[in-house]
Design an enzyme around this catalytic site. Sequence first.
Site, PDB file in Angstrom:
ATOM      1  N   ASP A 112       0.863  -1.185   0.000  1.00 55.21           N
ATOM      2  CA  ASP A 112       0.000   0.000   0.000  1.00 55.21           C
ATOM      3  C   ASP A 112       0.901   1.239   0.000  1.00 55.21           C
ATOM      4  O   ASP A 112       1.336   1.701  -1.051  1.00 55.21           O
ATOM      5  CB  ASP A 112      -0.909  -0.083   1.226  1.00 55.21           C
ATOM      6  CG  ASP A 112      -1.962   1.003   1.258  1.00 55.21           C
ATOM      7  OD1 ASP A 112      -1.991   1.831   0.347  1.00 55.21           O
ATOM      8  OD2 ASP A 112      -2.771   1.031   2.210  1.00 55.21           O
ATOM      9  N   PHE A 161     -10.056  -0.268   0.577  1.00 52.77           N
ATOM     10  CA  PHE A 161      -9.619  -1.325   1.485  1.00 52.77           C
ATOM     11  C   PHE A 161     -10.286  -2.624   1.064  1.00 52.77           C
ATOM     12  O   PHE A 161     -11.485  -2.667   0.816  1.00 52.77           O
ATOM     13  CB  PHE A 161     -10.004  -0.984   2.924  1.00 52.77           C
ATOM     14  CG  PHE A 161      -9.186  -1.725   3.935  1.00 52.77           C
ATOM     15  CD1 PHE A 161      -7.971  -1.228   4.361  1.00 52.77           C
ATOM     16  CD2 PHE A 161      -9.631  -2.940   4.453  1.00 52.77           C
ATOM     17  CE1 PHE A 161      -7.200  -1.930   5.288  1.00 52.77           C
ATOM     18  CE2 PHE A 161      -8.866  -3.639   5.372  1.00 52.77           C
ATOM     19  CZ  PHE A 161      -7.654  -3.135   5.796  1.00 52.77           C
TER      20      PHE A 161
HETATM   21  P1  IMP Z   1       1.856  -0.535   3.761  1.00 50.13           P
HETATM   22  O1  IMP Z   1       2.884  -0.627   4.827  1.00 50.13           O
HETATM   23  O2  IMP Z   1       1.093   0.755   3.800  1.00 50.13           O
HETATM   24  O3  IMP Z   1       2.389  -0.832   2.382  1.00 50.13           O
HETATM   25  O4  IMP Z   1       0.753  -1.604   4.108  1.00 50.13           O
HETATM   26  C1  IMP Z   1       0.973  -2.957   3.918  1.00 50.13           C
HETATM   27  C2  IMP Z   1       0.199  -3.780   4.907  1.00 50.13           C
HETATM   28  O5  IMP Z   1      -1.023  -3.147   5.311  1.00 50.13           O
HETATM   29  C3  IMP Z   1      -0.230  -5.060   4.242  1.00 50.13           C
HETATM   30  O6  IMP Z   1       0.740  -6.071   4.424  1.00 50.13           O
HETATM   31  C4  IMP Z   1      -1.552  -5.364   4.919  1.00 50.13           C
HETATM   32  O7  IMP Z   1      -1.337  -6.122   6.088  1.00 50.13           O
HETATM   33  C5  IMP Z   1      -2.118  -4.021   5.306  1.00 50.13           C
HETATM   34  N1  IMP Z   1      -3.083  -3.540   4.297  1.00 50.13           N
HETATM   35  C6  IMP Z   1      -2.942  -2.495   3.458  1.00 50.13           C
HETATM   36  N2  IMP Z   1      -4.030  -2.335   2.690  1.00 50.13           N
HETATM   37  C7  IMP Z   1      -4.881  -3.315   3.042  1.00 50.13           C
HETATM   38  C8  IMP Z   1      -6.196  -3.703   2.579  1.00 50.13           C
HETATM   39  O8  IMP Z   1      -6.809  -3.121   1.669  1.00 50.13           O
HETATM   40  N3  IMP Z   1      -6.760  -4.778   3.210  1.00 50.13           N
HETATM   41  C9  IMP Z   1      -6.137  -5.467   4.217  1.00 50.13           C
HETATM   42  N4  IMP Z   1      -4.910  -5.148   4.650  1.00 50.13           N
HETATM   43  C10 IMP Z   1      -4.289  -4.082   4.073  1.00 50.13           C
END
Ligand code: IMP
Length: 187
Positions: A112, A161
């Site tokens: 994300d 999400f």
């Molecule tokens: P980042 O650190 O912002 O890249 O987020 C990554 C982590 O956030 C992922 O490994 C997921 O555990 C969680 N995450 C981000 N977006 C979603 C989503 O849409 N659904 C469920 N988990 C999410």
Amino acid sequence: MTPAPLESFDNDPSVGATVLTEDQIAERIAELGVELTADYRDERPLLVCVLRGAYAFLTDLARHIDLPVEVDFIAVSSYGASTRTSGVVRLVKDLDVDLTDRHVVLVEDIVDTGLTLRYLRRSLEARGPASLEVCTLLARESADLEGLGVRYVGFTIPGEFVIGYGLDVDERYRNMRHIAVYVDPGV
Ligand code: IMP
């Protein structure tokens, strides 16, 4: 004893529009397996699963790689019980395997903001692997995949999400077979 019925997600108002069907997920994972098998031929790659979201992806992906793979697990926390990142990544469970001179593939559920990945990359690279690549099932359209060095991507998705196939909200929906938009009941 009569087994308890499986939880049905059909009438759950929080399960929104389908983003990826079970078949689409399976088909793409088979393709990724073929790609990884070719790229790591003659090697014994170590698949590092980022818990908990990537557990479903890891098990299906590993079974599509026609090589002697090893698996290990690492857990980080950045979301807690919410659908918004706390901005702080914390190591919750470390690996058991020594990464020195190993060909490591980090298996993620979704990239994300890239915060989790940046943290994990730094932590794993410091352990002296022979190589480190990232394989994520999902990536946001907004994610800087090149900058983050993500080599394998299953699907690119928009900003909503999502839940299912390992992805949760407050530990729910991980066992849903498809991936859907999460509809927050409070909104
Ligand atoms: P980042 O650190 O912002 O890249 O987020 C990554 C982590 O956030 C992922 O490994 C997921 O555990 C969680 N995450 C981000 N977006 C979603 C989503 O849409 N659904 C469920 N988990 C999410």
